[in-house]
Design an enzyme around this catalytic site. Structure first.
Site, mmCIF file in Angstrom:
data_model
loop_
_atom_site.group_PDB
_atom_site.id
_atom_site.type_symbol
_atom_site.label_atom_id
_atom_site.label_comp_id
_atom_site.label_asym_id
_atom_site.label_seq_id
_atom_site.Cartn_x
_atom_site.Cartn_y
_atom_site.Cartn_z
ATOM 1 N N TYR A 295 44.803 16.517 58.692
ATOM 2 C CA TYR A 295 45.662 16.214 59.832
ATOM 3 C C TYR A 295 45.989 14.730 59.818
ATOM 4 C CZ TYR A 295 47.706 15.844 64.382
ATOM 5 O OH TYR A 295 48.598 15.609 65.391
ATOM 6 N N HIS B 133 50.120 17.052 74.869
ATOM 7 C CA HIS B 133 49.323 17.239 73.656
ATOM 8 C C HIS B 133 47.899 17.697 73.964
ATOM 9 C CE1 HIS B 133 52.356 14.756 71.376
ATOM 10 N NE2 HIS B 133 52.175 15.794 70.610
ATOM 11 N N ARG C 107 58.617 13.746 60.571
ATOM 12 C CA ARG C 107 57.357 14.238 60.038
ATOM 13 C C ARG C 107 57.448 15.749 59.928
ATOM 14 N NH1 ARG C 107 53.417 16.141 64.267
ATOM 15 N NH2 ARG C 107 51.809 15.961 62.684
ATOM 16 N N ASN D 215 55.357 19.432 60.355
ATOM 17 C CA ASN D 215 54.195 20.103 60.914
ATOM 18 C C ASN D 215 54.281 21.550 60.440
ATOM 19 O OD1 ASN D 215 51.862 20.434 62.328
ATOM 20 N ND2 ASN D 215 52.834 20.567 64.342
ATOM 21 N N GLU E 25 57.851 22.949 60.603
ATOM 22 C CA GLU E 25 58.706 22.223 61.541
ATOM 23 C C GLU E 25 59.086 20.878 60.949
ATOM 24 O OE1 GLU E 25 56.624 23.792 65.696
ATOM 25 O OE2 GLU E 25 56.418 21.708 65.088
ATOM 26 N N TYR F 190 43.133 27.218 66.009
ATOM 27 C CA TYR F 190 44.233 26.602 66.755
ATOM 28 C C TYR F 190 45.584 27.146 66.312
ATOM 29 C CZ TYR F 190 47.704 23.160 68.125
ATOM 30 O OH TYR F 190 48.827 22.551 68.617
ATOM 31 N N LYS F 191 45.748 27.329 65.016
ATOM 32 C CA LYS F 191 47.033 27.804 64.515
ATOM 33 C C LYS F 191 47.173 29.328 64.632
ATOM 34 C CE LYS F 191 47.768 23.770 61.510
ATOM 35 N NZ LYS F 191 49.052 23.223 61.991
#
Lengths: 353, 200, 321
Positions: A37, A193, A223, A225, A265, A316-317
């Protein structure tokens, strides 16, 4: 380059597919065989002709179908597009940014004529030809943000800057990975967040916030993601989680290649000049495992990245139910040989020619 | 989605008298004690510029209201519910000037409603003074049907509108004045765990 | 236009003497095109090739945000300063080419405000000119109170008063006038935001009084610019570059680093934005922290320095640059 727009769906019969060209230009997000990360922000400059980085706002073969899907989502749930009253000027900033960029980058698809505040906008793929007064929302069928983002791929968040923080005070969100604009609107950078794990190492977030607070007009940043989605479903909203959540239980070792999608993303960040707000476009790219493994380097690398992913990120994903099966499936495409550095396929140079 | 350890919970402070031209103080149930404690530090004349709104809780000791009344506020009002208190605050703020301070103490539900009313009147949420007292019961918004379920004490909880079983996340929206509830068994319907008392 | 680098090539279009102390400079794009849009309160950094020295000073834009054909700034001559304002007054002529930064806004208005209350002193009026034009165009409620020494010195006072009538109040301090702060602060509708720009003493007074009247910090805004202060000359070692630079008394540390050919990030050059924050490797002496970006604890720790405005006194300073 002429784009042929796909006739495809992101729901029900899921006819979405990537052409060989779309596969080659897919923004694969891992530059090495392990995922760490990081904030990984770089200048959003036009690079790599043919890639998704060639233009300010990438328009690809999915454009028309994605806009149709957005229309369906908004018809069902108008709260996916909201703007607090003080954000209208930022909406005009965004409209100007997108119209001028697209007209310059894709002159065969989009045209913009300006005479003072009298503007004419032609969008050929969607069959739009509108004249309006810049700054006067009553001359458009929607508010400025909604008008232009109904014609632009990706979700958009408009962030107001005040008190040393950023506030998510407007946005349109129909292709999101699991967050609710209706719930998060009005929150500051740290609040929205809140649900991200590992980011509680606050220094990472404080650095990212400081970077954004000092973002300059004319110097956009970007960036990548990523997450994974079952089926090529754009609208994986929390609002509809009870409807699509069952998808995750449908994965079997036999259908991984067709059902499991890598979801990337491309996030960009732009300072808007009139409002001093920031716009945060979040553009979603999908690719199914069957398509992804046609690029041998990516097959090997994704296998290694997923295999070494920390458990809290798997959770989390939302990958828990099918992570193991996907790693197993991908292992067939990984002979253990080394991968070349960087994101692009090994034959990218040939492709560009 | 059903991740533990979300950090976007509201943070409440401890009420203390602020400089200001006038003060609006809202207390619910045990919140009366927070106001009485604040009164000990209040400068002379503080309550003469104050408007006090009290929301008694069922089973409240009667002396709570008496204690507040004895502070000598310019105006004292007892109202029936948190929603009534928020409406009273909205009315008071309609013609208010800069320099009006808002204090609110009680359950998270009351605090949420009053902060909403004050923000609507033009006060930044960060300049509203809050102290949590009393029950930890939550207002929960179902992310699916958008309905609000009041006084939630269990995890998970059944949405009082659409009937889905919701995980109550620690993710809080000031604008809605509620925590987020997300279907807990969306991936395998019927596998929701039994509710446990968690927010007392 | 060199936008990718965040810089603009401009030509000095006009120079007007507003008062003996204040000149107004107007710029247009060198390529004849439109200049980027900006919001009220924005500044640009003007690069001044002054002989061997390249000076970079921030100035508030004071032209109309609705007009992309021109930018304007006002420069007050500061005899005691490091030389930037003297350069602008003495060397800059119509037709000269200059490089300026893209606009950056550290002093924007809060668009949620029910009303905007603007308090200006002297040259502090400059950021308020585009603010007022923007607010008026948007139909927003505003009120300006402007303290000047004399009418003649009140740059732009006449023009603003003529255009905006009773929303503009001008006070001549030489006549013993001045705005009645207590009366103003105690009679503003809820949701008013206050902006103050002027001499440091005035800013301090306004912030302090507003707080005593119960104005929350979220509603009080001030222009945070600081000009780098001159001081004693000193040496600094740049650890990463492996060189030592001499900082002259009229030079900032950032300017000395740039003069040595070392690239360093910056945005406001006024101690506000935090972009030039640099880690201190070792320090034997006293860092004179002149910024208001670092917290008091961070300043006391001596681990960071804002090289745009802060200085050093002592035996040896090594920074991570």
């Amino acid at each position: 380059m002429t784009i042929v727009f796909n006739e495809e769906t992101f729901r029900d019969d899921f006819t979405f597919r990537n052409s060989p060209v779309a596969i080659k230009r897919f923004p694969f997000p891992f530059h090495e065989d392990r995922y760490m990360y990081s904030v990984n922000i770089e200048p959003h400059v036009k690079t790599a002709p043919g890639s998704v980085y060639e233009h300010a706002f990438d328009v690809d073969e999915h454009y028309v179908a994605e806009m149709r899907d957005r229309e369906l989502v908004l018809a069902e749930d108008p709260l996916r597009c909201q703007s607090l009253p003080h954000m209208e000027l930022a909406g005009w900033d965004l409209l100007e940014l997108i119209m001028t960029s697209k007209a310059e980058d894709y002159p065969d698809l989009f045209e913009l004529y300006r005479d003072g505040d009298s503007w004419r906008w032609i969008n050929r793929p969607l069959g739009i030809d509108d004249s309006f007064t810049f700054g006067d929302a009553s001359t458009l069928p929607y508010g400025p943000m909604e008008y232009i983002t109904r014609q632009t791929q990706g979700d958009f968040a408009l962030l107001d800057q005040r008190d040393g923080n950023l506030w998510m005070d407007a946005g349109i969100v129909t292709t999101q990975a699991d967050w609710s604009l209706d719930f998060d609107i009005g929150m500051n950078f740290f609040e929205w967040h809140g649900p991200v794990p590992l980011a509680h190492d606050m220094r990472v977030f404080e650095r990212a916030l400081k970077f954004l607070l000092n973002l300059q007009h004319g110097k956009p940043a970007r960036r990548l993601n990523w997450t994974m989605t079952i089926n090529p479903r754009l609208d994986t909203s929390p609002e509809n989680y009870h409807k699509w959540g069952t998808d995750r239980a449908t994965v079997t070792p036999e259908n991984v290649g067709n059902l499991v999608h890598l979801r990337v993303e491309l996030q960009t960040f732009w300072r808007l000049p009139r409002s001093n707000a920031i716009v945060f476009p979040i553009r979603c790219y999908l690719i199914k495992m069957d398509e992804l493994v046609t690029v041998p380097k990516w097959a090997k690398r994704l296998h290694r990245v997923l295999k070494t992913l920390p458990p809290e990120l798997i959770d989390y994903k939302g990958l828990s139910r099918y992570h193991g099966m996907t790693v197993e499936w991908l292992s067939r495409y990984d002979d253990g040989s080394p991968t070349s550095p960087g994101f692009f396929p090994d034959d990218w140079q040939d492709f560009q020619r | 989605m059903l991740v533990e350890g979300i950090k976007s919970r509201p943070v409440y402070g401890v009420l203390a008298p602020q400089p200001g031209l006038s003060h609006i103080i809202v207390a619910e149930g045990e919140g009366a004690e927070a106001v009485l404690r604040m009164a000990e530090a209040a400068p002379a004349g503080f309550f003469a510029k104050s408007h006090l709104i009290f929301v008694p809780r069922g089973g409240d000791r009667p002396d709570r209201a008496d204690g507040l009344r004895a502070l000598g506020a310019a105006d004292f009002q007892s109202v029936g519910s948190p929603a009534d208190a928020a409406a009273a605050v909205a009315t008071l703020l309609r013609d208010a000037k800069m320099g009006t301070q808002v204090y609110v103490t009680g359950t998270e539900g009351l605090i949420g409603l009053v902060v909403q009313a004050a923000e609507t009147a033009g006060i930044d949420h960060a300049s509203i003074h809050t102290e949590h007292r009393g029950s930890m019961a939550r207002r929960v918004q179902c992310v699916h049907c958008k309905g609000i379920t009041e006084n939630v004490t269990t995890q998970p909880v059944k949405c009082s509108h659409c009937g889905l079983t919701l995980l109550v996340r620690d993710h809080y929206s000031r604008r809605i004045g509620a925590f987020q509830g997300v279907c807990i068994d969306a991936e395998e319907p019927g596998t929701a765990p039994r509710p446990e008392e968690l927010f007392k | 236009m060199n936008r990718g680098e965040g810089k603009l090539s401009v030509v000095v279009d006009r120079v007007d003497t507003i008062t003996p102390m204040i000149k107004r400079f107007s710029f247009r794009a060198r390529d004849g095109g439109e200049l980027p849009r900006f919001s009220g309160g924005a500044h640009v950094i003007v690069e001044m090739p002054d002989g061997e020295i390249l000076r970079r000073n921030p100035y508030s834009l004071m032209s109309d945000p609705a007009d992309p054909s021109r930018y304007a700034i006002s420069v007050r001559r500061d005899e005691a300063g490091r030389g930037g304002s003297r350069f602008m007054h003495e060397k800059v002529r119509e037709g000269m080419e200059l490089t300026i930064s893209m606009p950056v806004n550290m002093f924007p208005s809060d668009r949620r405000a029910r009303k905007h209350l603007l308090l200006a002193g002297g040259i502090g009026i400059t950021p308020f000119v585009p603010h007022i034009l923007e607010l008026a165009a948007a139909g927003a409620a505003f009120e300006l109170h402007y303290n000047v020494r004399t009418r003649e010195q009140g740059a732009y006072a006449e023009d603003l008063a003529r255009r905006f009538g009773d929303r503009v109040h001008v006070y001549e301090t030489d006549l013993g006038e001045g705005f009645d702060l207590d009366a103003i602060l105690s009679d503003q509708p809820l949701g008013t935001h206050l902006y103050v720009c002027g001499p440091k003493g005035m800013i301090t007074d306004v912030i302090g009084r507003a707080s005593e009247f119960g104005w929350p910090g979220q509603n009080v805004h001030y222009e945070e610019f600081l000009a780098p202060q001159p001081g004693k000359p000193y040496q600094v070692e740049l650890a990463r570059s492996g060189i030592t630079v001499e900082v002259a008394s009229h030079q900032s540390l950032l300017e000395a680093i740039e003069a040595a050919g070392v690239d360093a990030p910056y945005l406001c050059r006024g101690g506000a934005c935090g972009q030039c924050e640099t880690a201190v490797v070792s320090c034997d002496g006293q860092i004179l922290h002149n910024d208001h970006y670092l917290t008091d604890e961070e300043k006391a720790s001596g681990e960071k320095i804002m090289v745009c405005v802060s200085r050093f006194e002592g035996r040896r300073l090594v920074i991570d640059r």
